[in-house]
Design a protein around this motif. Structure first.
Motif, mmCIF file in Angstrom:
data_model
loop_
_atom_site.group_PDB
_atom_site.id
_atom_site.type_symbol
_atom_site.label_atom_id
_atom_site.label_comp_id
_atom_site.label_asym_id
_atom_site.label_seq_id
_atom_site.Cartn_x
_atom_site.Cartn_y
_atom_site.Cartn_z
ATOM 1 N N VAL A 124 -4.018 -5.636 2.868
ATOM 2 C CA VAL A 124 -3.098 -5.171 3.916
ATOM 3 C C VAL A 124 -2.211 -4.064 3.362
ATOM 4 C CG1 VAL A 124 -3.086 -7.397 5.099
ATOM 5 C CG2 VAL A 124 -1.349 -6.924 3.368
ATOM 6 N N GLY A 125 -1.648 -3.277 4.277
ATOM 7 C CA GLY A 125 -0.785 -2.169 3.879
ATOM 8 C C GLY A 125 0.527 -2.170 4.637
ATOM 9 N N LYS A 126 1.485 -1.411 4.138
ATOM 10 C CA LYS A 126 2.804 -1.345 4.764
ATOM 11 C C LYS A 126 2.725 -0.615 6.106
ATOM 12 C CE LYS A 126 4.197 2.948 2.404
ATOM 13 N NZ LYS A 126 5.139 3.530 1.427
ATOM 14 N N PRO A 127 3.656 -0.899 6.996
ATOM 15 C CA PRO A 127 3.669 -0.207 8.285
ATOM 16 C C PRO A 127 3.849 1.299 8.096
ATOM 17 C CG PRO A 127 5.169 -2.077 8.284
ATOM 18 C CD PRO A 127 4.744 -1.863 6.871
ATOM 19 N N GLY A 128 3.098 2.049 8.829
ATOM 20 C CA GLY A 128 3.252 3.497 8.774
ATOM 21 C C GLY A 128 2.527 4.180 7.639
ATOM 22 N N LEU A 129 1.784 3.449 6.838
ATOM 23 C CA LEU A 129 0.995 4.087 5.777
ATOM 24 C C LEU A 129 0.041 5.079 6.429
ATOM 25 C CD1 LEU A 129 0.549 4.057 2.699
ATOM 26 C CD2 LEU A 129 -1.233 2.348 3.067
ATOM 27 N N SER A 130 -0.028 6.278 5.886
ATOM 28 C CA SER A 130 -0.725 7.376 6.566
ATOM 29 C C SER A 130 -2.221 7.153 6.737
ATOM 30 C CB SER A 130 -0.493 8.685 5.793
ATOM 31 O OG SER A 130 -0.960 8.556 4.456
ATOM 32 N N ALA A 131 -2.787 6.189 6.046
ATOM 33 C CA ALA A 131 -4.223 5.900 6.167
ATOM 34 C C ALA A 131 -4.403 4.689 7.090
ATOM 35 C CB ALA A 131 -4.815 5.624 4.796
ATOM 36 N N PRO A 132 -4.899 4.891 8.312
ATOM 37 C CA PRO A 132 -5.013 3.774 9.256
ATOM 38 C C PRO A 132 -6.221 2.871 9.034
ATOM 39 C CG PRO A 132 -5.737 5.798 10.298
ATOM 40 C CD PRO A 132 -5.239 6.171 8.938
ATOM 41 N N HIS A 133 -7.237 3.367 8.329
ATOM 42 C CA HIS A 133 -8.449 2.582 8.102
ATOM 43 C C HIS A 133 -8.859 2.666 6.631
ATOM 44 C CE1 HIS A 133 -8.659 3.817 12.421
ATOM 45 N NE2 HIS A 133 -8.851 2.513 12.541
ATOM 46 N N MET A 134 -9.807 1.808 6.249
ATOM 47 C CA MET A 134 -10.222 1.719 4.853
ATOM 48 C C MET A 134 -10.779 3.041 4.337
ATOM 49 S SD MET A 134 -10.170 -0.615 2.496
ATOM 50 C CE MET A 134 -10.827 -0.874 0.845
ATOM 51 N N LYS A 135 -11.546 3.734 5.146
ATOM 52 C CA LYS A 135 -12.131 5.011 4.729
ATOM 53 C C LYS A 135 -11.035 6.001 4.348
ATOM 54 C CE LYS A 135 -15.322 8.638 6.358
ATOM 55 N NZ LYS A 135 -14.379 9.782 6.313
ATOM 56 N N GLU A 136 -10.026 6.127 5.216
ATOM 57 C CA GLU A 136 -8.920 7.047 4.940
ATOM 58 C C GLU A 136 -8.083 6.572 3.752
ATOM 59 O OE1 GLU A 136 -10.024 7.489 9.235
ATOM 60 O OE2 GLU A 136 -9.641 5.806 7.882
ATOM 61 N N LEU A 137 -7.965 5.250 3.588
ATOM 62 C CA LEU A 137 -7.197 4.716 2.462
ATOM 63 C C LEU A 137 -7.846 5.093 1.141
ATOM 64 C CD1 LEU A 137 -4.836 2.901 1.483
ATOM 65 C CD2 LEU A 137 -6.456 0.990 1.545
ATOM 66 N N LEU A 138 -9.159 4.952 1.057
ATOM 67 C CA LEU A 138 -9.867 5.301 -0.175
ATOM 68 C C LEU A 138 -9.781 6.798 -0.446
ATOM 69 C CD1 LEU A 138 -13.031 3.020 0.101
ATOM 70 C CD2 LEU A 138 -10.920 2.610 -1.167
ATOM 71 N N GLU A 139 -9.848 7.593 0.610
ATOM 72 C CA GLU A 139 -9.722 9.050 0.441
ATOM 73 C C GLU A 139 -8.335 9.415 -0.083
ATOM 74 O OE1 GLU A 139 -10.627 10.469 4.326
ATOM 75 O OE2 GLU A 139 -12.809 10.375 4.054
ATOM 76 N N LEU A 140 -7.301 8.744 0.443
ATOM 77 C CA LEU A 140 -5.930 8.986 -0.022
ATOM 78 C C LEU A 140 -5.776 8.591 -1.483
ATOM 79 C CD1 LEU A 140 -2.954 9.684 0.533
ATOM 80 C CD2 LEU A 140 -2.637 7.336 1.354
ATOM 81 N N ALA A 141 -6.348 7.432 -1.857
ATOM 82 C CA ALA A 141 -6.242 6.968 -3.242
ATOM 83 C C ALA A 141 -6.949 7.906 -4.207
ATOM 84 C CB ALA A 141 -6.827 5.562 -3.352
ATOM 85 N N LYS A 142 -8.076 8.459 -3.780
ATOM 86 C CA LYS A 142 -8.806 9.410 -4.635
ATOM 87 C C LYS A 142 -8.063 10.733 -4.752
ATOM 88 C CE LYS A 142 -13.448 7.520 -3.943
ATOM 89 N NZ LYS A 142 -14.809 7.730 -3.374
ATOM 90 N N ALA A 143 -7.425 11.147 -3.669
ATOM 91 C CA ALA A 143 -6.708 12.423 -3.685
ATOM 92 C C ALA A 143 -5.433 12.350 -4.516
ATOM 93 C CB ALA A 143 -6.371 12.848 -2.258
ATOM 94 N N LYS A 144 -4.825 11.139 -4.584
ATOM 95 C CA LYS A 144 -3.562 10.976 -5.304
ATOM 96 C C LYS A 144 -3.648 9.780 -6.250
ATOM 97 C CE LYS A 144 -0.764 12.941 -1.563
ATOM 98 N NZ LYS A 144 0.399 12.713 -0.643
ATOM 99 N N PRO A 145 -4.361 9.933 -7.369
ATOM 100 C CA PRO A 145 -4.523 8.799 -8.297
ATOM 101 C C PRO A 145 -3.174 8.270 -8.782
ATOM 102 C CG PRO A 145 -6.000 10.606 -8.869
ATOM 103 C CD PRO A 145 -5.062 11.136 -7.834
ATOM 104 N N GLY A 146 -2.979 6.962 -8.667
ATOM 105 C CA GLY A 146 -1.758 6.331 -9.146
ATOM 106 C C GLY A 146 -0.603 6.386 -8.183
#
Length: 335
Positions: free
Chosen positions: A140-162
């Motif tokens: 689960v993620g915090k409210p308002g996290l810019s990635a609404p789905h798992m695909k976008e979440l993984l893309e965000l994590a790859k774009a900003k490691p750590g």
């Protein structure tokens, strides 16, 4: 020879020898009548504080299990050291059938993988009795996290490691291992923040202090329904009947087969007599076939299993392989 025909000396010897013979039979270990098991209350050790997942599972089965065995099941909560203290007490208990343990992934397997110097080895020191239940975890993620789905979440994590942080219920818990496995499989980096339990971890996600959390399904479900956290998926290879509206992380491209959940088993000290183990297993299987018990477990995000000790052994062997690979790759150390 009748008593009337015995000499006084013979009568005296009779009254001395017969009691001595009885004592000798007892001390020599010859078979004597024994009380049927169980003939007194049984202690069920929960190696965590009241109110947690292990405690809830114990209380879901204890009453009916006591009815089946015709003895009271007394729950004893022994928290501390990530489940180690309570498990140690179970390991050191007399193998007489009057001590049981609710065991889960952390204290039964993961702690030993992380710390080989742990004072016990569950595979050696405990006898599996029954596979009680298993269930997925959820990311689960915090409210308002810019990635609404798992695909976008993984893309965000790859774009900003750590840049992203994720919370778990504690160092070396299944939630921690699942988070590290996700990092490995998705080739991303997130900062792990260990908490002491799922509840405080979720609180900080809801308040926005932490980005993500790997949680038990039961702890996170109310907050998912209320919209206080957003759910990305369950940590299983396929959609769970316990949360049919949530996607399965293991069905995502590149993460196929991802599968790591929570589980609970019933254990007794090693060297507990086989007939006792069998009797408890039969009674516990009857308990897990009860619709009321199955519903209680489902409400906790768990599917009742109720299979043999051998099935639990095989499951544990497959799980420890997963734990070992993740612990080694992620370099997870004892606290």
């Amino acid at each position: 020879m009748s008593t009337a025909l015995r000499t006084p000396r013979q009568i005296v010897l009779h009254h001395i020898i017969v009691p001595m013979l009885f004592v000798w039979l007892v001390l020599s270990g010859l078979p004597m009548a024994q009380a049927a098991y169980p003939d007194r209350p049984i202690t069920l050790i929960v190696p965590f504080a009241p109110g947690g997942s292990s405690d809830n599972v114990a209380r879901s089965i204890a009453g009916l299990l006591g009815d089946k065995l015709k003895q009271a099941i007394v729950i004893e909560n022994i928290g501390g050291a990530g489940g180690v203290l309570g498990t140690q007490k179970a390991v050191r208990a007399a193998p007489d059938g009057y001590t049981m343990l609710i065991g889960s992934g952390s204290e039964i397997l993961i702690n030993k993988v992380i710390n080989p110097n742990l004072s016990y080895d569950a595979n050696r020191d405990l006898a599996p009795v029954l596979f009680i239940a298993t269930g997925p975890m959820v990311l689960v993620g915090k409210p308002g996290l810019s990635a609404p789905h798992m695909k976008e979440l993984l893309e965000l994590a790859k774009a900003k490691p750590g840049a992203l942080s994720y919370a778990s219920a504690g160092n070396g818990t299944p939630m921690h291992v699942a988070g590290e496995l996700l990092k490995m499989r998705a080739n991303i980096f997130m900062t792990h923040i260990p908490y002491r339990g799922a509840a405080p971890a979720l609180m900080d996600v809801m308040s926005g202090q932490i980005d993500l959390c790997v949680s038990t399904l039961s702890a996170a479900a109310p907050h998912i329904r209320s919209g206080k956290v957003q759910a990305y998926g369950v940590t299983s290879a396929k959609v769970s009947e316990l949360a049919p509206d949530l996607p399965a992380i293991g069905m995502m491209p590149g993460l196929e087969g991802f599968d790591l959940g929570v589980w609970f088993g019933l254990f007794m000290p090693a060297k507990t007599p086989a007939e006792v183990l069998q009797k408890v297993q039969e009674a516990a299987n009857q308990v897990l076939s009860d619709p009321g018990v199955r519903k209680k477990l489902a409400d906790q995000g768990l599917s009742a299993i109720g299979t043999s000790a051998e099935s639990l052994k095989k499951f544990m062997a497959s799980e420890v392989d997963k734990y070992q690979s993740v612990v080694k790759a992620a370099k997870i150390k004892p606290e």
